[in-house]
Design an enzyme around this catalytic site. Structure first.
Site, PDB file in Angstrom:
ATOM      1  N   CYS A  30       0.999  -1.120   0.293  1.00  0.00           N
ATOM      2  CA  CYS A  30      -0.168  -0.167   0.123  1.00  0.00           C
ATOM      3  C   CYS A  30       0.577   1.537   0.392  1.00  0.00           C
ATOM      4  CB  CYS A  30      -0.884  -0.184   1.555  1.00  0.00           C
ATOM      5  SG  CYS A  30      -1.375   1.056   1.368  1.00  0.00           S
ATOM      6  N   CYS A  33       0.544   3.682   2.655  1.00  0.00           N
ATOM      7  CA  CYS A  33       1.008   3.384   4.058  1.00  0.00           C
ATOM      8  C   CYS A  33       2.445   3.998   4.063  1.00  0.00           C
ATOM      9  CB  CYS A  33       0.920   2.160   4.401  1.00  0.00           C
ATOM     10  SG  CYS A  33      -0.860   1.367   3.911  1.00  0.00           S
TER      11      CYS A  33
END
Lengths: 105, 328
Positions: A30, A33
């Site tokens: 991700c 993230c």
């Protein structure tokens, strides 16, 4: 390194302790993230002793993620005495997170 | 040789010159559609810009969210699906770097000169300002910056919050179109009061672009300067476009014969031979604009004289220079 919460240690490290815990739900794949990761790292150093700040990898620890109904990542939960008191979804700045943590200390 | 470069506050344009001329001579009579017109002005202006002033504006990838059945499949992150066997969608957050409030004076004096669609030059101050405002909004929308619109005469009639969506842009255009289509007589200006109100109601550090002829009653002038100072005090970056029909309002170029002058804001009438008052009028106007210019310089407000017969290049250019300065 920020603390690593897992399915097995979550109860004792985040829920059974008094005070504030900040949990960043993330995954390796991700992108957003990865933007949050260094911020969490810095905050964990700055708030050492005042709050426990760490990460949960949602791929490796699906139970915790499911327990809190995490459908988006990054999601940051702030727990106080085991109860969720604040939640943030998506990327954000260090200042915003620091302000939120301060307000619950 | 670069086609476009900034050097301090000077901007040099090269072949786009001819493009702009085309636009300035464009017969705008048949193009009632503000949106189309604004697009034409902006596209004509930015064609040929060598160095893009628009870098750095983007939508930011904010989060991954579990895909729900029925959602649009366009945003599914297929790489993640290949790696993890899970369907996630990408969610983006609009990154807005600038909030820009466009402030428009809609008092009756802005409807000078009186025109109809059959007039030789179908342009007056309000039409010019509305089109310039629409062009700026188009440019801001392109850059994904947020913009709002405030329209005032004796009071603030319309005041919208800053947004960058297309729906918002269209709504603002309808407000502008209404201004052009429904002129109102005997509406005086209270720019100072309006500017104070606007200064307080918008986010600090916004860009404020004002279109006004700044025609106030004599004793109101000082209040107007204090309102401009208020804007700067709230850390706004301000550009003041002093919208005038230069040949008539500043240079008083009327034939030497008797005229009936009517104050568009109060309806007061006076019969005059133009040459009798020309010298004094020109002197008074020069004094007023000189003072306005000086005050703007003091408050670090960009003062731009916008002659309605000179086209829109001046407007867009001033905005881009200011924008470039704000980014530094």
């Amino acid at each position: 390194m920020a603390f690593e919460f897992t399915d097995t240690n979550f109860q004792e490290t985040a829920l059974d302790t008094d005070g504030v815990a900040v949990i960043d739900f993330w995954a390796e794949w991700c992108g957003p993230c990865r933007i949050i990761t260094p911020i969490i790292q810095q905050l964990s150093e700055e708030y050492e002793g005042k709050a426990i700040i760490g990460k949960v990898n949602v791929d490796d620890n699906p139970e915790v993620a499911m327990k809190y109904g995490i459908r988006s990542i990054p999601t940051i939960l702030i727990l106080k005495n085991g109860e969720v008191v604040d939640k943030h979804v998506g990327t954000t700045t260090k200042q915003v997170l620091a302000d939120k943590i301060e307000s619950h200390l | 040789m670069p086609l476009f470069c900034f050097a301090g506050t000077e901007a040099f344009f090269y072949p786009i010159e001819c493009n702009m001329k085309l636009l300035e001579n464009y017969d705008v009579r048949d193009l009632g559609n503000l949106e189309l017109l604004a697009k034409q002005v902006v596209e004509g202006f930015i064609i040929g810009l060598h160095k893009s002033p628009f870098h750095g504006f983007s939508v930011e990838f904010a989060e991954h969210r579990l895909y729900n059945q029925g959602e649009d499949t366009r945003n599914i992150d297929w790489k993640v699906y290949a790696r993890t066997d899970k369907l996630f969608t990408k969610r983006f957050e609009e990154e807005t770097n600038l909030r820009c409030q466009i402030v428009l004076d809609a008092s009756s004096s802005m409807y000078f000169p009186e025109v109809t669609k059959t007039s030789e030059a179908y342009i007056n101050k309000i039409r010019f300002s509305s089109l310039a405002a629409a062009s700026l909004m188009h440019l801001l929308k392109k850059q994904r910056d947020a913009f709002g619109l405030s329209i005032f005469d004796e009071a603030v009639n319309i005041h919208s919050r800053c947004k960058s969506s297309t729906a918002h842009y269209r709504l603002m255009l309808t407000y502008l179109q209404q201004l052009i289509d429904h002129p109102e007589r005997n509406r005086s200006t209270s720019a100072s009061q309006a500017l104070h109100q606007i200064a307080d109601s918008i986010h600090k550090r916004s860009m404020v672009i004002i279109f006004s002829d700044m025609f106030e009653e004599g004793e109101e002038t000082e209040k107007l300067f204090s309102a401009l100072q208020h804007l700067k005090h709230n850390k706004h970056e301000v550009i003041l476009f002093h919208v005038v029909d230069k040949s008539k309002e500043i240079d008083f170029e009327f034939e030497n014969r008797p005229y009936l002058f009517i104050d568009m804001e109060t309806g007061e009438q006076v019969r005059l031979q133009s040459n009798q008052v020309k010298e004094q009028y020109v002197e008074q106007m020069a004094k007023f604009t000189g003072k306005l210019r000086l005050k703007c310089m003091q408050y670090q407000i960009d003062f731009v004289e916008a002659d309605i017969h000179k086209g829109f290049r001046n407007i867009l250019q001033s905005y881009l220079v200011k924008r470039a300065r704000m980014r530094v």
